[in-house]
Every structure is written in structure tokens, then in C-alpha cells.
Design a protein around this motif. Structure first.
Motif, short mmCIF file in Angstrom:
data_model
loop_
_atom_site.label_atom_id
_atom_site.label_comp_id
_atom_site.label_asym_id
_atom_site.label_seq_id
_atom_site.Cartn_x
_atom_site.Cartn_y
_atom_site.Cartn_z
N PRO A 286 36.43 38.04 31.57
CA PRO A 286 36.71 36.84 32.36
C PRO A 286 38.21 36.57 32.49
O PRO A 286 38.98 36.87 31.57
CB PRO A 286 36.00 35.72 31.58
CG PRO A 286 34.92 36.43 30.83
CD PRO A 286 35.50 37.78 30.47
N TYR A 287 38.58 35.97 33.60
CA TYR A 287 40.01 35.79 33.92
C TYR A 287 40.71 34.88 32.91
O TYR A 287 41.85 35.11 32.55
CB TYR A 287 40.14 35.22 35.33
CG TYR A 287 41.56 35.06 35.79
CD1 TYR A 287 42.36 36.17 36.02
CD2 TYR A 287 42.11 33.79 36.00
CE1 TYR A 287 43.67 36.03 36.44
CE2 TYR A 287 43.42 33.65 36.43
CZ TYR A 287 44.19 34.77 36.65
OH TYR A 287 45.49 34.62 37.07
N LEU A 288 40.03 33.81 32.45
CA LEU A 288 40.70 32.88 31.54
C LEU A 288 41.02 33.54 30.20
O LEU A 288 42.01 33.19 29.55
CB LEU A 288 39.86 31.62 31.34
CG LEU A 288 38.62 31.68 30.45
CD1 LEU A 288 38.17 30.26 30.13
CD2 LEU A 288 37.51 32.46 31.06
N ILE A 289 40.22 34.52 29.77
CA ILE A 289 40.52 35.24 28.53
C ILE A 289 41.72 36.17 28.72
O ILE A 289 42.56 36.32 27.84
CB ILE A 289 39.29 36.02 28.06
CG1 ILE A 289 38.16 35.04 27.72
CG2 ILE A 289 39.61 36.91 26.86
CD1 ILE A 289 36.88 35.69 27.27
N THR A 290 41.82 36.78 29.91
CA THR A 290 42.98 37.63 30.20
C THR A 290 44.27 36.82 30.17
O THR A 290 45.27 37.24 29.59
CB THR A 290 42.82 38.28 31.59
OG1 THR A 290 41.62 39.05 31.61
CG2 THR A 290 43.99 39.19 31.90
N MET A 291 44.25 35.64 30.78
CA MET A 291 45.45 34.79 30.81
C MET A 291 45.76 34.24 29.42
O MET A 291 46.93 34.06 29.06
CB MET A 291 45.26 33.65 31.80
CG MET A 291 45.07 34.11 33.24
SD MET A 291 46.34 35.27 33.79
CE MET A 291 47.81 34.27 33.67
N TYR A 292 44.73 33.98 28.62
CA TYR A 292 44.97 33.52 27.25
C TYR A 292 45.70 34.59 26.44
O TYR A 292 46.63 34.29 25.69
CB TYR A 292 43.65 33.15 26.59
CG TYR A 292 43.78 32.78 25.14
CD1 TYR A 292 44.18 31.51 24.75
CD2 TYR A 292 43.51 33.72 24.13
CE1 TYR A 292 44.31 31.18 23.41
CE2 TYR A 292 43.63 33.40 22.79
CZ TYR A 292 44.03 32.12 22.44
OH TYR A 292 44.17 31.80 21.11
#
Length: 312
Positions: free
Chosen positions: A171-177
Motif C-alpha cells: 500500500p502507498y501509505l506504507i511506502t511513504m512511511y
């Protein structure tokens, strides 16, 4: 953690930290380790009405002027559904890992059921303010955000049992985290690499040394930002500061031997580089005899060589 083994009411003991005894310091840093704000933890406050993690985050963000131009990342010690809602009201974008008892009763798939799924599977829920996602990696990861979402899905390379290396979805939010988190650890690593060692047991000396060390780390990160092509290492940057401070003092009489190089901070500052008469010696540039030397650099130079030597 600021190392300290003496006696003080604010001293903490945290078993899993590299520095177990000392003062606890809250910090807000950029992703590359530049310190923006910090605060010493002095113990439990009697009039506190909100969780400690929420209070720390809100206090750290007080000096930030344009809050809508930044994204704040923090780990599961701070993250809660109530904090995310509060930050949304103040216009702050945030993302962080979250513990199961702080999701605001979000109906996510349980960890036991998520572990039975294949690697790369995920589940998410949203209340139009905060989105919580649970992803199956080496272990189950739960992340909450009031800004990032699931899409666009990313691809990451992982080792899958009986299948070898395989691209799985993330998921994108995990990549940005993963990209935004870790700045405090980078800053802490730089602080511990060349930490001043003080033998005094006075409680304030260790805090003073930490603040002095922190200012040098911030200066080095700012120097790298202004000079992106520079190859000066952290150690050389500290050495240049030391040489520059030594040069500010009154010059001592030389006893012979090789001379040290002039620090760049002095050589190229274009301030008070005058030539004066001196005993004959070799010019630092052309190696020919001269009777002139720079007052500030203490190097023999001809008039023509002086302009070249002090030009960056």
C-alpha cells in the motif's frame, strides 16, 4: 537519550535503548536527520489531560508555521486515532504505525487471520478522516494516516518461502512511511558517532555537551544542503570547525616542522587578508622566495599569488 549515570530526578532507565541510563529527549527531525525541535522529558505532569504521545506531538508542532506544507511521521508510541483526528482539525498531514488498542475500534482483519493470508495481502478501513491499513510482510504491519491512501499500489521485492524472490504489492501509505520515517534515528546516530566524553558527574554538563553536539550536526546538515556537491565528511567538517576556532586565538611562536593547512572557512572568507613584511621564505603557491606573508593565514605569498590563494 543523553547519557548520564549520576543522580537526578529526571534521569530515565530504558532497557531496550542503546543508551539505557540518561535524560530522555523528544526530537522532531527531517528525513535526513536535521533537527527542527527538541524538548527534555522532566517527568510526569500532574495536570496532563491527554496521552503523553499526543502531548509531545502537539508541542513539537507548535513552532511550525505552514503546517499544510509538511507531512509528519511518528511510530506507534505516539500514534492514535484521536491524535490523527486532532491533527486533521489543525491542518497537519500525518502518518504512523499504530497499536491495536489505539485504532478507535477500527474493524480491521485480525492479526491471526492476516497471518494466514499470502505475503503482500492487506486490509484497510476509513472513516473519511483517518485511514487504517494492515499489511502482511515479515510480520503484520498496521499504519494509520489522515493524508495518504492505499493507491497507487507499489511493488517491493521480498523473499517468499518455496518461491524465492518475488514482487509483492505494498500500500502507498506504507511506502511513504518508510521514506519519511527514521530521521530521528539518523540524527541520533550522528550524535553518538562523535559524542564528547565528559568525566564530570554534574547533571548539567552532559546536557550542555548534547546541545553543543546537536548544533554541530545541524550545521553539517545545513552545509550539505547549501553545498550539495561537496564531499566533506562529518569528521572533516568537525575538524575544520576545530581548526577555525584555534586560528581565532592569538598566534603562537612556531618551533619548526611542517605547517598545517589553512581551514577553508578562513582561507576563503575574504576578510582581513593583508600582506606584511616577514623573513624570506618560500611562497606557498609558486615556491619562489618572498618576503611577504598573509597576516591571517600565516602563509608566505607574493602579491600575485595572494589573489589566487584566497580565491575559491
Amino acid at each position: 537519550m543523553i547519557p548520564y549515570r549520576g543522580r537526578h530526578s529526571a534521569k530515565q532507565f530504558i532497557r531496550n535503548k542503546p543508551v539505557r541510563f540518561g535524560y530522555k529527549m523528544w526530537m522532531m527531525c527531517s528525513a535526513d536527520g536535521y533537527p527542527y525541535n527538541f524538548s527534555l522529558y522532566c517527568g510526569k505532569e500532574e495536570n496532563r489531560k491527554e496521552p503523553l504521545g499526543t502531548q509531545v506531538v502537539m508541542n513539537m508542532l507548535q513552532p511550525v508555521v505552514n503546517k499544510d506544507e509538511h507531512v509528519v511521521f511518528f511510530d506507534n508510541f505516539f500514534t492514535s486515532h484521536a491524535l490523527m483526528v486532532n491533527l486533521t482539525k489543525k491542518g497537519v498531514r500525518a502518518c504512523g504505525t499504530i497499536r491495536d488498542n489505539r485504532t478507535g475500534k477500527c474493524p480491521l482483519m485480525s492479526k491471526k487471520d492476516a497471518e494466514k493470508k499470502e505475503r503482500g495481502s492487506y486490509d484497510y478501513r476509513s472513516d473519511d478522516v483517518v485511514l487504517c491499513a494492515r499489511w502482511n510482510d515479515n510480520s503484520i504491519v498496521t499504519v494509520a494516516s489522515n493524508y495518504y491512501g492505499i493507491s497507487p499500489m507499489q511493488k517491493v521485492n521480498r523473499w517468499v518461502k518455496k518461491e524465492g524472490k518475488k514482487n509483492i504489492q505494498q500500500p502507498y501509505l506504507i511506502t511513504m512511511y518508510n521514506k519519511g520515517m527514521g530521521g530521528v534515528d539518523v540524527c541520533d546516530q550522528m550524535l553518538s558517532t562523535y559524542r564528547p566524553r565528559l568525566r564530570s558527574r554534574k547533571w548539567y554538563w552532559n546536557i550542555f555537551a548534547q546541545l553543543l553536539n546537536l548544533s554541530i550536526v545541524a550545521s553539517f546538515r545545513f552545509y550539505q544542503y547549501v553545498n550539495p556537491t561537496s564531499e566533506v565528511s562529518h569528521k572533516d567538517f568537525r575538524r575544520d570547525i576545530a581548526r577555525t576556532l584555534i586560528r581565532i586565538q592569538e598566534p603562537r611562536k612556531r618551533k619548526g616542522g611542517p605547517t598545517s593547512t589553512v581551514p577553508k572557512a578562513i582561507r576563503y572568507d575574504n576578510v582581513n587578508h593583508f600582506l606584511e613584511q616577514c623573513p624570506q621564505g618560500r611562497c606557498i603557491l609558486c615556491k619562489k622566495n618572498t618576503r611577504l606573508s598573509c597576516v591571517k593565514c600565516e602563509k608566505r605569498l607574493h602579491k600575485g599569488c595572494s589573489a589566487l590563494f584566497h580565491k575559491k
